[in-house]
Enzyme design. Structure first.
Site, PDB file in Angstrom:
ATOM      1  N   HIS A   7       0.546 -78.857 -27.319  1.00 35.66           N
ATOM      2  CA  HIS A   7       0.559 -77.986 -28.489  1.00 35.66           C
ATOM      3  C   HIS A   7       0.774 -78.794 -29.765  1.00 35.66           C
ATOM      4  CE1 HIS A   7       2.763 -75.155 -31.253  1.00 35.66           C
ATOM      5  NE2 HIS A   7       1.646 -74.484 -31.041  1.00 35.66           N
ATOM      6  N   GLU A  27      -2.483 -80.300 -30.731  1.00 33.67           N
ATOM      7  CA  GLU A  27      -3.372 -79.290 -31.324  1.00 33.67           C
ATOM      8  C   GLU A  27      -3.063 -79.125 -32.813  1.00 33.67           C
ATOM      9  OE1 GLU A  27      -3.105 -74.890 -32.295  1.00 33.67           O
ATOM     10  OE2 GLU A  27      -2.576 -75.172 -30.179  1.00 33.67           O
ATOM     11  N   HIS A  28      -1.784 -79.085 -33.158  1.00 36.38           N
ATOM     12  CA  HIS A  28      -1.399 -78.966 -34.565  1.00 36.38           C
ATOM     13  C   HIS A  28      -1.824 -80.201 -35.368  1.00 36.38           C
ATOM     14  CE1 HIS A  28       1.453 -75.451 -35.204  1.00 36.38           C
ATOM     15  NE2 HIS A  28       1.088 -75.317 -33.948  1.00 36.38           N
ATOM     16  N   GLU A  41       4.581 -81.508 -39.643  1.00 37.28           N
ATOM     17  CA  GLU A  41       4.125 -80.568 -38.614  1.00 37.28           C
ATOM     18  C   GLU A  41       5.186 -80.355 -37.544  1.00 37.28           C
ATOM     19  OE1 GLU A  41       1.340 -77.759 -38.144  1.00 37.28           O
ATOM     20  OE2 GLU A  41       1.499 -79.282 -39.719  1.00 37.28           O
ATOM     21  N   GLU A  58       7.861 -72.343 -35.503  1.00 34.97           N
ATOM     22  CA  GLU A  58       7.109 -71.500 -34.568  1.00 34.97           C
ATOM     23  C   GLU A  58       7.943 -71.172 -33.334  1.00 34.97           C
ATOM     24  OE1 GLU A  58       2.768 -71.524 -32.235  1.00 34.97           O
ATOM     25  OE2 GLU A  58       3.369 -73.223 -33.487  1.00 34.97           O
TER      26      GLU A  58
END
Length: 424
Positions: free
Chosen positions: A52, A55-56, A125, A132
């Protein structure tokens, strides 16, 4: 009802990269995506969350584009760029007008082969991902599914959360991301898919150009999933109790895959389903109740989610368990026909979306090694009998259950009581 098979073209490049396209008439757009057969179940415990995180970071700059330039270039032509991470797949995709196809392929190829992982962007990020995770933890009807997965597959990759743990994300160094990408993003582990107003040869040529620098080694295989089942409970000061009750289920290639899909639909897949009618409409015990299937390459999960008030929780579980016992004994032709119509309609409607079609083509190639004709899927749905659905119900609901409860759940029976009631 079916796609013309001559509209679907497949090429396997010398690098090992697979390119599949479907030309769709009467559309003016193209969806293009790179679907990597890797996700959280391919991570070690120390790197949980790296899929993940990658992906960011893909959108945070390459050797020739800044993060702002990536966003500006795609939005300057009115396009959309996005990505997602799951337990077995990470996807990067774009949708553009047909004349901007080359730009979409260029950008996605660039972020997969030349991401810079600039230290300042990585730290920025990292903070976004921690936000998140915090948001997910504050959303009980979201995080309950992670807790359910962890209880079903404890102490193994398939049970770990896609987002990863806060401490792990805080400490994850740049080298873990780049090392994981080299290991899990070789050409042989990626399917490039496109659908819409396109030319197959043109997509292949663009892919050869912009994906040329993918690593060559074979990706590491995932650890096999070992369903164990168990119980998770967390008392929270909430207005509702969030409950997921689940069972070991079937993978994509299992003979009971389609019977299980129809079982889930007739049990809790719509307003006419058994659980919706009995639990919500007749008794008013919940606002939301539904069932779901989560197939993996090697097995899967069948689950039922419900959100209910503290006072109603005591009645909810016995009513739900009675429906699970009933469906093992009797299924009617009428409800099977409704379930079949729902699944068939959903499948055929999805063929009208270039994005959905991209994802289907890639997933079929990664799971089955071929594109599955829609007519074949429809025929398999049509062949499911009442006995098949009852057999699937017995197979699932007499297995070891998993129970996850979050909120004021003192009135929700313990797992041992649920197991005993299902065996009665």
């Amino acid at each position: 009802m079916t796609e013309p098979q001559d509209a679907i073209r497949l090429s396997r490049l010398p690098s090992g990269l697979t390119v599949v396209t479907e030309r769709m008439e009467r559309v003016e757009t193209v969806s293009f995506g790179a679907y990597v057969a890797t996700g959280s179940r391919h991570e070690t415990a120390a790197e949980n969350g790296v899929s993940h995180f990658l992906e960011h970071m893909a959108f945070k700059g390459t050797e020739r584009r800044s993060a702002a330039a990536i966003a500006e270039e795609i939005e300057a032509v009115g396009g959309h760029l996005n990505a997602y991470t799951a337990r077995e797949q990470t996807a990067y995709y774009a949708k553009v007008l047909k004349e901007d196809t080359a730009l979409a392929v260029d950008i996605i190829g660039d972020i997969l082969t030349h991401s810079s992982f600039a230290p300042e962007e990585l730290e920025r990020e990292r903070g976004v991902i921690l936000q998140e995770i915090g948001q997910a933890n504050d959303t009980p009807d979201d995080i309950i599914f992670d807790r359910f997965q962890e209880a079903a597959y404890p102490d193994q990759p398939l049970g770990r959360p896609v987002l990863g743990p806060e401490d792990g994300i805080r400490a994850m160094p740049r080298g873990v991301l780049t090392g994981y990408m080299r290991r899990q993003y070789p050409a042989s582990n990626i399917v490039v898919a496109a659908a819409g107003a396109l030319d197959h040869a043109g997509i292949v040529a663009l892919t050869e150009r912009h994906f040329a620098d993918l690593p060559a080694p074979e990706a590491a295989a995932a650890e096999a999933g070992r369903y164990r089942g168990g119980e998770f409970r967390e008392a929270r000061d909430l207005d509702q109790v969030h409950i997921v009750l689940g069972f070991p289920s079937v993978g994509y290639g299992d003979a009971d895959y389609y019977p299980t899909l129809l079982l889930s639909t007739l049990l809790g897949g719509g307003m006419s389903s058994r659980l919706f009618q009995e639990v919500r409409e007749k008794r008013g015990l919940v606002y939301s109740v539904y069932s779901f299937t989560q197939p993996f390459a090697d097995g899967g999960l069948f689950g039922i989610y419900a959100g209910t008030g503290e006072a109603e929780a005591a009645e909810l579980m016995p009513v739900t368990l009675e429906e699970l016992r009933k469906v093992q004994r009797e299924v009617t032709e009428a409800e099977l026909a409704r379930a079949r119509a729902q699944v068939k309609a959903s499948l055929l409607m999805s063929l009208e979306s270039t994005g959905s079609r991209c994802e289907q083509l890639a997933r079929q190639l990664q799971v089955f090694g071929r594109v599955v004709p829609t007519a074949e899927t429809v025929a398999k749905l049509a062949a499911v009998t009442l006995d098949d659905v009852r057999r699937a119900a017995v197979r699932h609901f007499r297995a070891t259950p998993t129970l996850a409860v979050m909120g004021p759940g003192e009135r929700v029976p313990a797992l041992a009581a649920v197991t005993e009631a299902l065996a009665a």
